[in-house]
Design an enzyme around this catalytic site. Structure first.
Site, short mmCIF file in Angstrom:
data_model
loop_
_atom_site.label_atom_id
_atom_site.label_comp_id
_atom_site.label_asym_id
_atom_site.label_seq_id
_atom_site.Cartn_x
_atom_site.Cartn_y
_atom_site.Cartn_z
CB THR A 148 -1.80 4.68 1.33
OG1 THR A 148 -2.85 5.63 1.37
CG2 THR A 148 -0.46 5.40 1.35
CG PHE A 186 -7.44 1.76 4.80
CD1 PHE A 186 -8.26 0.65 4.69
CD2 PHE A 186 -6.60 1.87 5.88
CE1 PHE A 186 -8.24 -0.33 5.65
CE2 PHE A 186 -6.57 0.87 6.85
CZ PHE A 186 -7.39 -0.23 6.74
CB CYS A 187 -5.82 6.46 0.24
SG CYS A 187 -5.24 6.95 1.87
CB ILE A 188 -5.77 3.38 -3.83
CG1 ILE A 188 -5.94 3.45 -5.35
CG2 ILE A 188 -5.39 1.98 -3.38
CD1 ILE A 188 -4.66 3.30 -6.13
#
Length: 162
Positions: free
Chosen positions: A48, A50-52
Protein backbone atom coordinates in the site's frame (compact mmCIF):
# COMPACT_ATOMS: atom_id res chain seq x y z
CA UNK A 1 -11.38 -4.50 23.00
CA UNK A 2 -9.78 -1.20 23.99
CA UNK A 3 -6.68 -0.29 21.99
CA UNK A 4 -3.33 -1.36 23.40
CA UNK A 5 -1.60 1.41 25.34
CA UNK A 6 1.53 2.18 27.29
CA UNK A 7 1.85 -0.06 30.33
CA UNK A 8 -0.17 -2.94 28.86
CA UNK A 9 1.29 -6.37 28.27
CA UNK A 10 0.89 -7.24 24.61
CA UNK A 11 -1.58 -10.05 23.96
CA UNK A 12 -0.24 -13.35 22.76
CA UNK A 13 -1.04 -14.37 19.23
CA UNK A 14 0.27 -16.45 16.38
CA UNK A 15 1.77 -14.90 13.28
CA UNK A 16 3.09 -16.60 10.14
CA UNK A 17 6.07 -16.33 7.82
CA UNK A 18 7.78 -18.32 5.08
CA UNK A 19 11.04 -20.05 5.87
CA UNK A 20 13.91 -20.36 3.38
CA UNK A 21 12.21 -23.41 1.82
CA UNK A 22 8.92 -21.51 1.33
CA UNK A 23 7.17 -23.47 4.05
CA UNK A 24 4.73 -21.63 6.29
CA UNK A 25 6.03 -21.34 9.84
CA UNK A 26 4.18 -19.99 12.86
CA UNK A 27 5.52 -17.96 15.74
CA UNK A 28 3.95 -17.01 19.05
CA UNK A 29 4.45 -13.30 19.60
CA UNK A 30 5.05 -13.92 23.31
CA UNK A 31 7.79 -16.49 22.68
CA UNK A 32 9.30 -14.18 20.06
CA UNK A 33 9.31 -11.04 22.22
CA UNK A 34 9.84 -12.37 25.75
CA UNK A 35 12.93 -10.93 27.47
CA UNK A 36 13.63 -8.66 24.50
CA UNK A 37 13.21 -5.07 23.42
CA UNK A 38 11.10 -5.26 20.26
CA UNK A 39 9.61 -2.78 17.85
CA UNK A 40 6.30 -3.95 16.43
CA UNK A 41 5.38 -2.05 13.31
CA UNK A 42 1.81 -2.52 12.10
CA UNK A 43 0.63 -1.52 8.65
CA UNK A 44 -2.73 -1.77 6.86
CA UNK A 45 -1.34 -3.78 3.98
CA UNK A 46 1.69 -4.84 2.02
CA UNK A 47 2.37 -2.79 -1.09
CA UNK A 48 0.00 0.00 0.00
CA UNK A 49 1.28 3.53 -0.79
CA UNK A 50 2.37 4.85 2.65
CA UNK A 51 3.58 1.44 3.77
CA UNK A 52 5.89 0.81 0.84
CA UNK A 53 7.13 4.36 0.31
CA UNK A 54 7.58 5.63 3.85
CA UNK A 55 6.61 3.62 6.87
CA UNK A 56 8.52 0.36 6.37
CA UNK A 57 11.52 2.00 4.62
CA UNK A 58 11.92 4.37 7.57
CA UNK A 59 12.63 1.35 9.79
CA UNK A 60 14.83 -0.45 7.29
CA UNK A 61 16.98 2.68 6.82
CA UNK A 62 17.79 3.07 10.51
CA UNK A 63 17.47 -0.52 11.70
CA UNK A 64 21.15 -0.70 12.65
CA UNK A 65 20.85 2.52 14.66
CA UNK A 66 17.82 1.07 16.45
CA UNK A 67 19.74 -2.09 17.23
CA UNK A 68 22.70 -0.05 18.50
CA UNK A 69 20.23 1.61 20.88
CA UNK A 70 19.22 -1.76 22.31
CA UNK A 71 16.40 -2.95 20.07
CA UNK A 72 16.67 -6.73 19.70
CA UNK A 73 14.05 -7.26 17.00
CA UNK A 74 12.02 -5.19 14.55
CA UNK A 75 8.94 -6.84 13.14
CA UNK A 76 6.46 -5.64 10.57
CA UNK A 77 2.97 -7.09 10.84
CA UNK A 78 0.30 -6.76 8.18
CA UNK A 79 -3.09 -8.30 7.49
CA UNK A 80 -1.81 -10.30 4.54
CA UNK A 81 -0.86 -13.92 4.02
CA UNK A 82 2.75 -15.10 4.50
CA UNK A 83 3.27 -15.42 0.74
CA UNK A 84 2.45 -11.75 0.19
CA UNK A 85 4.59 -10.72 3.15
CA UNK A 86 7.50 -12.75 1.77
CA UNK A 87 7.12 -11.15 -1.66
CA UNK A 88 6.92 -7.70 -0.07
CA UNK A 89 10.07 -8.34 1.96
CA UNK A 90 11.90 -9.18 -1.28
CA UNK A 91 11.17 -5.69 -2.63
CA UNK A 92 13.55 -4.34 0.02
CA UNK A 93 16.90 -5.95 -0.92
CA UNK A 94 18.69 -3.67 1.54
CA UNK A 95 16.66 -5.09 4.45
CA UNK A 96 18.73 -7.14 6.85
CA UNK A 97 16.90 -6.61 10.14
CA UNK A 98 13.14 -6.10 9.75
CA UNK A 99 11.15 -9.35 9.90
CA UNK A 100 7.87 -9.52 7.98
CA UNK A 101 5.10 -11.46 9.74
CA UNK A 102 1.59 -12.18 8.48
CA UNK A 103 -1.63 -11.64 10.43
CA UNK A 104 -3.77 -13.13 7.67
CA UNK A 105 -7.16 -12.94 9.37
CA UNK A 106 -6.49 -9.77 11.40
CA UNK A 107 -6.71 -11.80 14.62
CA UNK A 108 -3.67 -10.12 16.13
CA UNK A 109 -4.76 -6.63 15.04
CA UNK A 110 -8.08 -7.36 16.74
CA UNK A 111 -6.34 -8.63 19.90
CA UNK A 112 -4.39 -5.36 20.03
CA UNK A 113 -7.61 -3.38 19.58
CA UNK A 114 -6.08 -1.83 16.46
CA UNK A 115 -8.25 -3.26 13.69
CA UNK A 116 -9.85 -0.94 11.17
CA UNK A 117 -12.60 -1.64 8.66
CA UNK A 118 -11.43 -0.54 5.22
CA UNK A 119 -14.22 -2.34 3.36
CA UNK A 120 -15.27 0.87 1.63
CA UNK A 121 -11.92 0.71 -0.18
CA UNK A 122 -12.21 -3.02 -0.92
CA UNK A 123 -9.64 -3.98 1.71
CA UNK A 124 -11.84 -5.49 4.44
CA UNK A 125 -10.63 -5.60 8.05
CA UNK A 126 -7.04 -4.42 8.37
CA UNK A 127 -4.66 -3.12 10.99
CA UNK A 128 -4.30 0.51 11.87
CA UNK A 129 -0.86 1.95 11.17
CA UNK A 130 1.12 1.81 14.40
CA UNK A 131 4.46 1.39 16.07
CA UNK A 132 4.92 -0.17 19.50
CA UNK A 133 8.11 -0.26 21.51
CA UNK A 134 7.78 -3.35 23.69
CA UNK A 135 10.17 -4.40 26.43
CA UNK A 136 9.75 -7.90 27.86
CA UNK A 137 6.16 -7.96 26.53
CA UNK A 138 5.20 -4.60 28.11
CA UNK A 139 4.37 -1.59 25.93
CA UNK A 140 6.76 1.29 26.61
CA UNK A 141 5.73 3.50 23.67
CA UNK A 142 2.58 3.34 21.53
CA UNK A 143 2.29 5.42 18.37
CA UNK A 144 -1.08 4.69 16.72
CA UNK A 145 -2.17 6.60 13.64
CA UNK A 146 -5.72 7.67 12.88
CA UNK A 147 -7.19 7.00 9.45
CA UNK A 148 -4.80 7.20 6.52
CA UNK A 149 -2.28 9.33 8.37
CA UNK A 150 1.45 8.80 8.63
CA UNK A 151 2.62 11.38 11.14
CA UNK A 152 3.67 9.75 14.42
CA UNK A 153 4.66 6.13 13.77
CA UNK A 154 7.83 6.47 11.70
CA UNK A 155 11.20 5.15 12.82
CA UNK A 156 12.41 8.72 13.26
CA UNK A 157 9.65 9.33 15.82
CA UNK A 158 10.21 6.09 17.74
CA UNK A 159 13.99 6.53 17.93
CA UNK A 160 13.44 9.63 20.07
CA UNK A 161 11.82 7.38 22.68
CA UNK A 162 14.88 5.16 23.07
Amino acid sequence: MAPIEVGNVIPNGTLAYLDDSSNIQYVSIHSFAANKKVIILGVPGAFTPFCISGHVPSFIEISEVLQAKGVDEIICISVNDPFVMNAWNKTFPENNHVKFLADGSAAYARALGLEIDLSEFGLGIRSKRFCLLVEDLKVKVAKVEGGAQFTISSAQKIIKAL
